[in-house]
Design a protein around this motif. Structure first.
Motif, PDB file in Angstrom:
ATOM      1  N   CYS A 289       0.791  -0.957  -0.039  1.00  0.00           N
ATOM      2  CA  CYS A 289      -0.018   0.329  -0.343  1.00  0.00           C
ATOM      3  C   CYS A 289       0.886   1.600  -0.317  1.00  0.00           C
ATOM      4  CB  CYS A 289      -1.232   0.404   0.867  1.00  0.00           C
ATOM      5  SG  CYS A 289      -1.735  -1.636   1.183  1.00  0.00           S
ATOM      6  N   GLY A 290       2.418   1.168   0.613  1.00  0.00           N
ATOM      7  CA  GLY A 290       2.908   2.468   0.335  1.00  0.00           C
ATOM      8  C   GLY A 290       3.405   2.653  -0.854  1.00  0.00           C
ATOM      9  N   ALA A 291       2.733   2.430  -1.980  1.00  0.00           N
ATOM     10  CA  ALA A 291       3.041   2.225  -3.876  1.00  0.00           C
ATOM     11  C   ALA A 291       2.200   2.070  -4.465  1.00  0.00           C
ATOM     12  CB  ALA A 291       4.921   1.750  -4.199  1.00  0.00           C
ATOM     13  N   ILE A 292       1.352   0.869  -4.327  1.00  0.00           N
ATOM     14  CA  ILE A 292       0.898   0.558  -5.188  1.00  0.00           C
ATOM     15  C   ILE A 292      -0.434  -0.387  -4.312  1.00  0.00           C
ATOM     16  CG2 ILE A 292       1.462  -0.578  -6.407  1.00  0.00           C
ATOM     17  CD1 ILE A 292      -0.693  -0.239  -8.604  1.00  0.00           C
ATOM     18  N   SER A 293      -1.914  -0.534  -4.205  1.00  0.00           N
ATOM     19  CA  SER A 293      -2.634  -1.416  -3.770  1.00  0.00           C
ATOM     20  C   SER A 293      -4.006  -1.984  -4.608  1.00  0.00           C
ATOM     21  CB  SER A 293      -2.789  -1.225  -2.036  1.00  0.00           C
ATOM     22  OG  SER A 293      -3.734  -2.036  -1.836  1.00  0.00           O
ATOM     23  N   GLY A 294      -3.951  -3.310  -4.909  1.00  0.00           N
ATOM     24  CA  GLY A 294      -5.368  -3.293  -5.044  1.00  0.00           C
ATOM     25  C   GLY A 294      -6.354  -3.161  -4.528  1.00  0.00           C
ATOM     26  N   PHE A 295      -6.495  -3.336  -3.239  1.00  0.00           N
ATOM     27  CA  PHE A 295      -7.403  -3.099  -2.525  1.00  0.00           C
ATOM     28  C   PHE A 295      -8.058  -1.557  -2.722  1.00  0.00           C
ATOM     29  CE2 PHE A 295      -9.197  -1.345   1.379  1.00  0.00           C
ATOM     30  CZ  PHE A 295     -10.068  -2.005   1.886  1.00  0.00           C
ATOM     31  N   HIS A 296      -7.065  -0.777  -3.236  1.00  0.00           N
ATOM     32  CA  HIS A 296      -7.871   0.840  -3.175  1.00  0.00           C
ATOM     33  C   HIS A 296      -9.027   0.678  -4.137  1.00  0.00           C
ATOM     34  CE1 HIS A 296      -3.700   2.310  -1.435  1.00  0.00           C
ATOM     35  NE2 HIS A 296      -3.985   1.900  -0.458  1.00  0.00           N
ATOM     36  N   SER A 297      -7.941  -0.262  -5.530  1.00  0.00           N
ATOM     37  CA  SER A 297      -9.042  -0.220  -6.684  1.00  0.00           C
ATOM     38  C   SER A 297     -10.820  -0.274  -6.410  1.00  0.00           C
ATOM     39  CB  SER A 297      -9.199  -0.877  -7.169  1.00  0.00           C
ATOM     40  OG  SER A 297      -9.173  -2.286  -7.518  1.00  0.00           O
ATOM     41  N   LEU A 298     -10.647  -1.293  -5.577  1.00  0.00           N
ATOM     42  CA  LEU A 298     -11.981  -1.638  -4.985  1.00  0.00           C
ATOM     43  C   LEU A 298     -12.858  -0.560  -3.724  1.00  0.00           C
ATOM     44  CD1 LEU A 298     -11.402  -5.752  -3.901  1.00  0.00           C
ATOM     45  CD2 LEU A 298     -12.134  -4.402  -5.886  1.00  0.00           C
ATOM     46  N   VAL A 299     -12.004   0.218  -2.823  1.00  0.00           N
ATOM     47  CA  VAL A 299     -12.691   1.094  -1.943  1.00  0.00           C
ATOM     48  C   VAL A 299     -12.946   2.362  -3.569  1.00  0.00           C
ATOM     49  CG1 VAL A 299     -12.211   2.724  -0.589  1.00  0.00           C
ATOM     50  CG2 VAL A 299     -11.314   0.433  -0.212  1.00  0.00           C
ATOM     51  N   GLY A 300     -11.707   2.256  -4.236  1.00  0.00           N
ATOM     52  CA  GLY A 300     -12.932   3.847  -5.358  1.00  0.00           C
ATOM     53  C   GLY A 300     -13.857   3.434  -5.771  1.00  0.00           C
ATOM     54  N   SER A 301     -13.826   2.389  -6.376  1.00  0.00           N
ATOM     55  CA  SER A 301     -15.218   1.924  -7.430  1.00  0.00           C
ATOM     56  C   SER A 301     -16.299   1.098  -6.156  1.00  0.00           C
ATOM     57  CB  SER A 301     -14.755   0.704  -7.982  1.00  0.00           C
ATOM     58  OG  SER A 301     -14.423  -0.887  -7.707  1.00  0.00           O
ATOM     59  N   GLY A 302     -16.070   0.671  -4.409  1.00  0.00           N
ATOM     60  CA  GLY A 302     -16.988   0.210  -3.828  1.00  0.00           C
ATOM     61  C   GLY A 302     -17.785   0.957  -3.628  1.00  0.00           C
ATOM     62  N   THR A 303     -17.288   2.219  -2.965  1.00  0.00           N
ATOM     63  CA  THR A 303     -17.768   2.790  -1.572  1.00  0.00           C
ATOM     64  C   THR A 303     -17.277   4.840  -2.046  1.00  0.00           C
ATOM     65  OG1 THR A 303     -16.125   3.404  -0.371  1.00  0.00           O
ATOM     66  CG2 THR A 303     -17.485   1.614   0.439  1.00  0.00           C
ATOM     67  N   THR A 304     -16.315   4.744  -2.186  1.00  0.00           N
ATOM     68  CA  THR A 304     -15.921   6.464  -2.658  1.00  0.00           C
ATOM     69  C   THR A 304     -16.587   6.456  -3.515  1.00  0.00           C
ATOM     70  OG1 THR A 304     -13.981   6.340  -1.938  1.00  0.00           O
ATOM     71  CG2 THR A 304     -14.579   7.805  -2.820  1.00  0.00           C
ATOM     72  N   SER A 305     -17.073   5.743  -5.392  1.00  0.00           N
ATOM     73  CA  SER A 305     -18.121   6.605  -5.878  1.00  0.00           C
ATOM     74  C   SER A 305     -18.554   6.344  -6.525  1.00  0.00           C
ATOM     75  CB  SER A 305     -17.504   5.553  -7.260  1.00  0.00           C
ATOM     76  OG  SER A 305     -17.836   3.651  -7.195  1.00  0.00           O
ATOM     77  N   LYS A 306     -19.569   5.912  -5.195  1.00  0.00           N
ATOM     78  CA  LYS A 306     -21.238   6.130  -4.975  1.00  0.00           C
ATOM     79  C   LYS A 306     -21.523   7.851  -4.432  1.00  0.00           C
ATOM     80  CE  LYS A 306     -22.611   0.973  -5.019  1.00  0.00           C
ATOM     81  NZ  LYS A 306     -21.054   0.765  -5.111  1.00  0.00           N
ATOM     82  N   GLN A 307     -20.524   7.847  -3.766  1.00  0.00           N
ATOM     83  CA  GLN A 307     -20.223   8.765  -2.442  1.00  0.00           C
ATOM     84  C   GLN A 307     -20.032  10.623  -3.416  1.00  0.00           C
ATOM     85  OE1 GLN A 307     -18.910   7.680   1.516  1.00  0.00           O
ATOM     86  NE2 GLN A 307     -18.929   6.710   0.287  1.00  0.00           N
ATOM     87  N   ILE A 308     -19.081  10.862  -4.230  1.00  0.00           N
ATOM     88  CA  ILE A 308     -18.678  11.339  -4.823  1.00  0.00           C
ATOM     89  C   ILE A 308     -19.391  12.471  -5.641  1.00  0.00           C
ATOM     90  CG2 ILE A 308     -18.200  10.822  -6.881  1.00  0.00           C
ATOM     91  CD1 ILE A 308     -15.509  11.954  -6.760  1.00  0.00           C
ATOM     92  N   ALA A 309     -19.229  14.021  -5.371  1.00  0.00           N
ATOM     93  CA  ALA A 309     -20.862  14.757  -5.702  1.00  0.00           C
ATOM     94  C   ALA A 309     -20.606  15.323  -6.651  1.00  0.00           C
ATOM     95  CB  ALA A 309     -20.744  16.044  -4.831  1.00  0.00           C
ATOM     96  N   ASN A 310     -19.250  15.284  -7.039  1.00  0.00           N
ATOM     97  CA  ASN A 310     -18.620  16.472  -8.303  1.00  0.00           C
ATOM     98  C   ASN A 310     -17.828  15.621  -9.026  1.00  0.00           C
ATOM     99  OD1 ASN A 310     -17.015  18.425 -10.624  1.00  0.00           O
ATOM    100  ND2 ASN A 310     -19.212  19.898  -9.668  1.00  0.00           N
ATOM    101  N   GLU A 311     -16.979  14.730 -10.330  1.00  0.00           N
ATOM    102  CA  GLU A 311     -15.955  14.674 -10.646  1.00  0.00           C
ATOM    103  C   GLU A 311     -15.035  15.083 -11.138  1.00  0.00           C
ATOM    104  OE1 GLU A 311     -16.976  13.129 -15.069  1.00  0.00           O
ATOM    105  OE2 GLU A 311     -18.338  12.447 -14.918  1.00  0.00           O
ATOM    106  N   LYS A 312     -15.072  16.726 -10.518  1.00  0.00           N
ATOM    107  CA  LYS A 312     -13.572  17.106 -10.568  1.00  0.00           C
ATOM    108  C   LYS A 312     -12.577  16.965  -9.389  1.00  0.00           C
ATOM    109  CE  LYS A 312     -16.046  21.433  -7.840  1.00  0.00           C
ATOM    110  NZ  LYS A 312     -15.218  21.526  -6.785  1.00  0.00           N
TER     111      LYS A 312
END
Length: 539
Positions: A289-312
């Protein structure tokens, strides 16, 4: 060599990268601030909830950080500080940051669905099913490992347990006050942070001592509730408030390093083979995770993307959070590099978190915080984020499980698409593995996690190509991570086979085969089919 220069170098590199490379990525991919996000379109009040960027950054950062960027660099320090630092900086900017930003953005453009659904839309049902199985198995390892880590920490440090339980209650009150009673975020944050640190103090006053197995049962009940409850009532506010613990920890560590200016005692480079481990590919797997982690892609596409209010906001949350994590990884490296080899060996007997807690506690003591209090605070913060990663992983596995069994063509869906059924299956299996101890499955977690990152990079590249966007910045990271992780899996298969651990041979073999099939599918699209039909302009 002064450790301060290492930290300053990483911070400067990350700031420059955010302003330049991050902005270039946003332009190349077509970030559109005027476009409605899934959180705004769906807004179901449970998973899809438009969220202010400061709150969402705290939730996302707390979810992806965990103990990974601390454990990885400390363990990888056996190869010397130079290769570890180089990979943290280069990896965070050009591999991990691109991976996290791309996964979040791709999901936003696919109605907040997971990377598995992105693969479904761009590589077909076969690719989606293979990836979903891979991701679900990997997340089971996360749930099992972090359940055991958190339960063991709570049993060993009762103060951390009681403080964490109070954090949960505080988060529910914070979410209710801000989202249902109209309390301003600014006022709520000030009050919440004060109460947060009050909980830390009360934890020391009223420690809760229970056995490891008892905590595992309690945690199983907790993650079931946390992964099915609306995000605004627990997950989001708890992660947001907890992020201030991590910000305080990082700030305290950096300030302490500035005042202390410890020298680096660790060798710059110790060799290509150390303690039977090869620098390639193991360095890139161990740093994790200090440089890259596949878990991050699951977080970003799992919970975070459902809460982001603006693409920017995707650049700040996706790319920016990974760079902040790079700073944390650099601090972790310093805690291992400023002590002698003998002291490091002794500290490692208590695990990487012990090395990190001891180092940051020492740094914070330089501006007046007693060492014992500082070290305990750091240990508490790390355990809080391990708990954050645990319930986020459970929620993500619920999403993946539901998506796998969804059939849009049928009016009546399978019972496995029910959130409570899918969550229960994940919790029961994860809890069973946790009771057996995570040490048996941990060796394959690192490789599985990084291989997941390689496959996520593949999915993002395929989607970008299908939609006519620039995908070339993902090709080299994708190929590199595939080579690294497949090589690591082969070494793992070989070592376990020689040791007679045949059960631990089967799992990496399955991961290897799944990855090769998915890579072959992606290769046929990226490198061979120039005339492939473009996906819908809605993407």
């Amino acid at each position: 060599m002064n450790a301060l220069w290492l930290v300053l170098l990483s911070i400067v590199c990350f700031i420059v990268a955010y302003v330049t490379y991050g902005a270039w990525l946003a332009k190349q991919w077509g970030i559109d601030p005027s476009r409605k996000t899934p959180a705004e379109e769906i807004n179901d009040g449970i998973d899809y909830v438009p969220t202010k960027p400061a709150v969402l950054l705290g939730h996302h950062f707390a979810s992806i950080a965990g103990a990974g960027p601390i454990n990885g660099p400390v363990q990888a320090a056996i190869f010397g500080w130079v290769p570890v630092l180089l990979w943290i900086i280069i990896g965070s900017i050009f591999v991990g940051g691109v991976h996290d930003f791309g996964a979040l953005f791709a999901s936003v453009r696919h109605k907040g669905k997971s990377i598995g659904e992105v693969i479904h839309a761009n590589m077909g049902k076969k690719g989606m099913m293979l990836f979903s199985i891979f991701a679900w198995l990997t997340l089971l390892l996360v749930v099992a490992a972090f359940t055991n880590i958190v339960a063991s920490t709570f049993a060993a440090v009762p103060a951390a347990a009681s403080s964490s339980l109070m954090f949960i209650l505080l988060a529910v009150i914070f979410g209710w006050a801000v989202y249902r009673k109209g309390l301003s975020l600014k006022v709520g944050t000030i009050i919440g942070v004060i109460l947060l640190f009050t909980c830390v103090w009360l934890g020391y006053v009223f420690p809760l001592a229970l056995s490891v197995n008892t905590w595992i049962v309690i945690l199983m009940v907790y993650i079931f509730v946390a992964s099915t409850a609306p995000v605004w009532i627990l997950l989001q506010p708890r992660d947001y408030l907890n992020s201030f613990l991590l910000y305080a920890m990082i700030a305290g560590a950096v300030l302490g390093i500035i005042i202390y200016r410890p020298g680096i005692q660790l060798k710059a480079f110790t060799g290509f083979t150390v303690n039977g481990q090869f620098l390639f590919p193991m360095l890139f797997v161990i740093v994790a995770c200090g440089a890259i982690s596949g878990f991050h892609s699951l977080v970003g596409s799992g919970t975070t993307s459902k809460q982001i209010a603006n693409e920017k906001d995707a650049k700040t949350i996706g790319y920016g959070a990974m760079l902040i994590e790079g700073v944390l990884a650099t601090v972790a490296l310093v805690t291992a590099a400023y002590v002698s080899q003998g002291d490091l060996t002794e500290l490692l007997k208590g695990g990487p978190v012990n090395v990190f807690s001891n180092g940051v506690g020492t740094f914070m003591s330089k501006f007046g915080i007693p060492f014992a209090i500082g070290k305990s605070f750091v240990a508490l913060a790390v355990s809080a984020f391990a708990l954050t990663s645990l319930d986020t992983a459970t929620r993500l596995n619920r999403f993946i499980f539901q998506e796998f069994f969804e059939n849009p063509e049928k009016e009546k869906q399978s019972v496995f698409t029910n959130m409570y059924v899918s969550t229960a299956i994940t919790v029961i299996i994860g809890g069973y593995l946790a009771v057996g101890g995570y040490s048996k499955i941990w060796p394959i977690f690192g490789s599985a996690n990084q291989l997941l990152a390689a496959l996520a990079l593949l999915a993002i590249a395929v989607w970008l190509k299908n939609t006519g966007k620039n995908y070339h910045m993902l090709v080299i990271p994708m190929v590199f991570m595939l080579v690294v992780t497949l090589s690591a899996l082969l070494l793992l298969i070989r070592s376990n086979f020689i040791a007679g651990n045949y059960l631990l041979v089967i799992f990496p073999v399955l991961l290897f085969v799944l990855a090769v099939i998915l890579a072959k599918e992606g290769y046929s699209i990226i490198f061979k089919k120039d005339d492939i039909g473009k996906a819908s302009n809605s993407n």
